[in-house]
Design a protein around this motif. Sequence first.
Motif, mmCIF file in Angstrom:
data_model
loop_
_atom_site.group_PDB
_atom_site.id
_atom_site.type_symbol
_atom_site.label_atom_id
_atom_site.label_comp_id
_atom_site.label_asym_id
_atom_site.label_seq_id
_atom_site.Cartn_x
_atom_site.Cartn_y
_atom_site.Cartn_z
ATOM 1 N N ILE A 192 0.589 -1.378 0.087
ATOM 2 C CA ILE A 192 -0.020 -0.030 0.213
ATOM 3 C C ILE A 192 0.671 1.436 0.306
ATOM 4 N N LEU A 193 2.146 1.237 0.873
ATOM 5 C CA LEU A 193 2.657 2.351 0.942
ATOM 6 C C LEU A 193 4.013 2.739 -0.649
ATOM 7 N N GLN A 194 3.417 1.383 -1.374
ATOM 8 C CA GLN A 194 3.676 1.678 -3.479
ATOM 9 C C GLN A 194 2.508 2.576 -3.179
ATOM 10 N N PHE A 195 1.317 2.279 -2.985
ATOM 11 C CA PHE A 195 0.309 3.266 -4.237
ATOM 12 C C PHE A 195 0.378 5.023 -3.081
ATOM 13 N N ALA A 196 0.263 4.721 -1.823
ATOM 14 C CA ALA A 196 0.542 6.004 -0.661
ATOM 15 C C ALA A 196 1.763 5.762 -0.025
ATOM 16 N N ASN A 197 2.807 6.558 -0.322
ATOM 17 C CA ASN A 197 3.875 6.598 0.709
ATOM 18 C C ASN A 197 3.562 7.507 1.693
ATOM 19 N N ARG A 198 4.696 7.544 2.937
ATOM 20 C CA ARG A 198 3.489 8.816 4.062
ATOM 21 C C ARG A 198 3.281 9.553 3.779
ATOM 22 N N ALA A 199 4.335 10.727 3.203
ATOM 23 C CA ALA A 199 3.740 12.213 2.489
ATOM 24 C C ALA A 199 1.751 12.280 1.152
ATOM 25 N N ALA A 200 1.720 11.269 1.075
ATOM 26 C CA ALA A 200 1.137 11.118 -0.231
ATOM 27 C C ALA A 200 -0.341 10.612 1.141
ATOM 28 N N LEU A 201 -0.188 10.008 1.963
ATOM 29 C CA LEU A 201 -0.915 9.232 2.909
ATOM 30 C C LEU A 201 -1.463 10.994 3.832
ATOM 31 N N ASP A 202 -0.623 11.991 3.847
ATOM 32 C CA ASP A 202 -0.807 12.818 4.950
ATOM 33 C C ASP A 202 -1.083 13.888 3.898
ATOM 34 N N SER A 203 -1.044 13.906 2.902
ATOM 35 C CA SER A 203 -2.169 14.583 1.708
ATOM 36 C C SER A 203 -3.286 14.340 1.857
ATOM 37 N N ALA A 215 9.878 6.800 4.142
ATOM 38 C CA ALA A 215 9.229 6.079 4.314
ATOM 39 C C ALA A 215 8.912 7.507 3.344
ATOM 40 N N ASP A 216 9.208 8.830 3.518
ATOM 41 C CA ASP A 216 8.117 10.296 2.480
ATOM 42 C C ASP A 216 8.818 9.693 0.855
#
Length: 946
Positions: free
Chosen positions: A657-668, A859-860
Amino acid sequence: MLPHHPSATSIFLAKPPTDEEASLVTLFRPPHWASGEPVVVSPSRRPQQAHAGITRQRKKPRLEHAKPVDDFDNFLPQVDAFFPQVYSSPSPQPPAQEKSLDNACVALEGDAGFSDAIELGLVGFYQILHDVFVVQGWDKTSDKATNNWFHLQRGEADGRPIYGCCCPDPSPRCIHQRYLEGGGVHNFADDDLPSSFNSSGVIPFSIELAADESLLVYFSVATPGRYDIKSRAIVAYQGLRSDTGTWRCHRDQSVDVCVHIHEVLSQKQLLELIFGERASGNAPELGARAPRTQTQPAVISYLPILPPNWAELPSDPPLYQRPPVLKQQVELLNLDTTSTCPCNGTRTTFQPHSPTTRGNGILYTLTHAYRLEVELQKCPASSLRQNRFIGPDLRELGIFNFNNHMFFTHDLLDEYTSELTSSETPFTAWIAVSARRYHRHNSKEPFASEELFRSAWFAYVELQIGNNDMSCPSCGPSPSETIWDGVTLAFSRKHVLSSLQPPTSQTDGSPTHVNRPVKAQQLVPDASIRKTIRKVVKSKLLGRIQVLLADEGTSVEVAENGNDEDDEGESEADDEDEDDEEIQEDDDADEESIVKVSKDLLELVAKIPVAFTLLTNLFPSLGTLFLENFGLEALSKKTPHPFYIQLFEQIVAEESILQFANRAALDSLGKFLASPGTSMVSYLNAIPALYQVARFHKDLGEPCPPPLIDVCRWIHNRGSEILTRLLRNATPFTPQSTALEELDWKTTGCCYSLPLLRHRPVYPHLRHDKNTEPGGKRGEKCSKFYAQYGKKRLTGGIMCVWCTHSICYGFHFIPIGEGRNDVFSALYTRWPQPPKLIIYDFACALAPYCMTRESAFFADTLFGIDGFHAKGHTKCSPAAFLSNYSGVNPQLMRINSSAAECGNSGLARIRKAVSYMSQRRAIIYTRVFIAMWNRLRIRKIVGQKV
């Protein structure tokens, strides 16, 4: 002294071939043997048993296609060392050049000169057995190598080693013996070499490539049935194949095929190895050891040297005023305050009040070579045996002092650097061109030999390489966008030394991190659900369901009726012409296709309710969103929009899932969910699949559907859960700014512009952390996960990192094969903060590898596959492709994702040359090319003329 390679394999046959085996040697048999004529041997120094039934016949036809040989000294022309230098021997020169300095050696004084010549590879000295050496002759009068080879034997008496040499030196202890007695014997490791009483009679000890691309092979051959060194002879071969070249024996020069040549030709297995490996581009293993050395031969010049003026940068320090091109002959080179002697590992400086002397030397320029005198001073730190002298550095004159006897202008050495960075230019070709230039300008002295020039050039460029040419003026010292790629730039594995230390190496300073793997990182954790949904959303028949549902059963009935008609048509087709039969066959094929499509459609229709149920049980809103776009009722009206197809493809992807949305993307994504209106759609930009769907509804003037918002919240929760689990299992990241001490890049093969900040950690709880990367397909995962770059018998190439302007920020040599560990280790050990974007042709596998080990560090970071390599990743979801992000982010569109491929195409120019080099020279050669490559591009960026 040349480096010793413990991985080298000696080739020995247990016993000579039998008559039956010898009868199979057809490929290597001279043409006139086919007639059954007897083998001709020399009448001297031969055992009687070798001549039983043999008729003496001095004049025999030479080998077919062979060159006439009148003098053995003229038989071996100047050559290029095609195979690595550790197995190379200097090539003697024709007597026509005797009046000048010999091209194959350096005129040095005494035992020190002989030792230096061995270090430089300018005189041959090989160990072929535990107690036998092959040595090249040495002329004490001119202090240079001769064209003759001899055997030297080692024995023991009263607990001490003794030596006996076959060279014609009348003194009790010749120079070869004195070299071994003076400590040279310690440069050979012979524990695994057999003795002369238990060895093969045929031992190849040197292979070279002549200027005409033919091979020069040297063998030490024993007379059958004898073991003493006086029974051994040197046999030389020149040609492309053993049956189309010229054979010559040092001892029996009066005949074409003597007993020693016959012995070599009978070794079919050995000859097939030599010529087979040559044809495949590999360097054969030889049964000989060259002297090893721990350091490069010390040269007199030592001060840093300016780069070529065509590659000079504004950031280069003004070391000295660049001198003009040397056009006038220099008669005397004087000592000054910078003069030194490099003996004993230190620099002894010039003493102005001590006496000086004069020596003779030769200066090589662009068009001429001429003799000169050089002022010298006896080095007080050298022993009587060494007899070293302090000499001038001469950089202000544009002259490189190699050894107080050989001098080269900077312009000449820079000329080869210019050629190798412009086109594929090996030393042999360039030296041949330079020799012709000398001839055209009527130079009194010939051009330097290949080995002499090569040794001088490598010593010269070591003083020229700076530390300011691996940084892009636009991207800065630590680029936020990096491109990584492995290059098949490799040297032979047998030359790999223990000093080779890529970033993947574990050291005494490596910390232990107790990270544990986190399983089931996919957005949909159940593999069977992912597979079922993929079969629906990726089906090419979705567009046909509307027709099927509009007229249910018609397609099947037509196909069945068509089959009936086919049967009837076949019964009445006996009188049809040939064209009608072809049409009928096409109709049959079309109808079979219709039946198959109809069957697949029915299977797809049956899977849709199942998929809906599975997704509803997983998350109700996810099932609702699926039903609204892929349900039978929705499909009866329209085909699903491509944006929704791509969204569900990535939801059920095999990647984390972190390839789909990394930490920066999850924050956005969290900011969007705080107020999920159309004005907040831009916060989804970091997740292209969600952004495209939300933007699609916004462009239609519609708000985001409630099920879509619920799915966004579910994605955010699932991604945060996986990230938290990874961070909980990982060792906390502590930023580092202090550089650690590291070894010289010329020995480790690891050269980066960024300093070493951390050692690569050890992960005891990750079972496969240090294992060799797997190859081939990995189920539903990427089938391009790993490809072994290193060819047979070669190292694994190099790993390079580039900025988007094709500036290389560093590289390291890979011992075996490229893998994710190479990128991870280089990044973690040297980057103070990770790049925001990492482009790599296996980014789909690199991302989970990095996150499992150092999730807090990476992570980012966004991992993406460049467009050039994306075509090979048929199993990967669009979330791993850089094009997926650049399509919604204009800032990423400017990135030249193929910048690494541009650099790799340049490195291909030196691929062949590097493949035959020793480890140290391969590293330096690569570093020089990259330095000049970077400098030319940096000059373009800063607006300088190239």
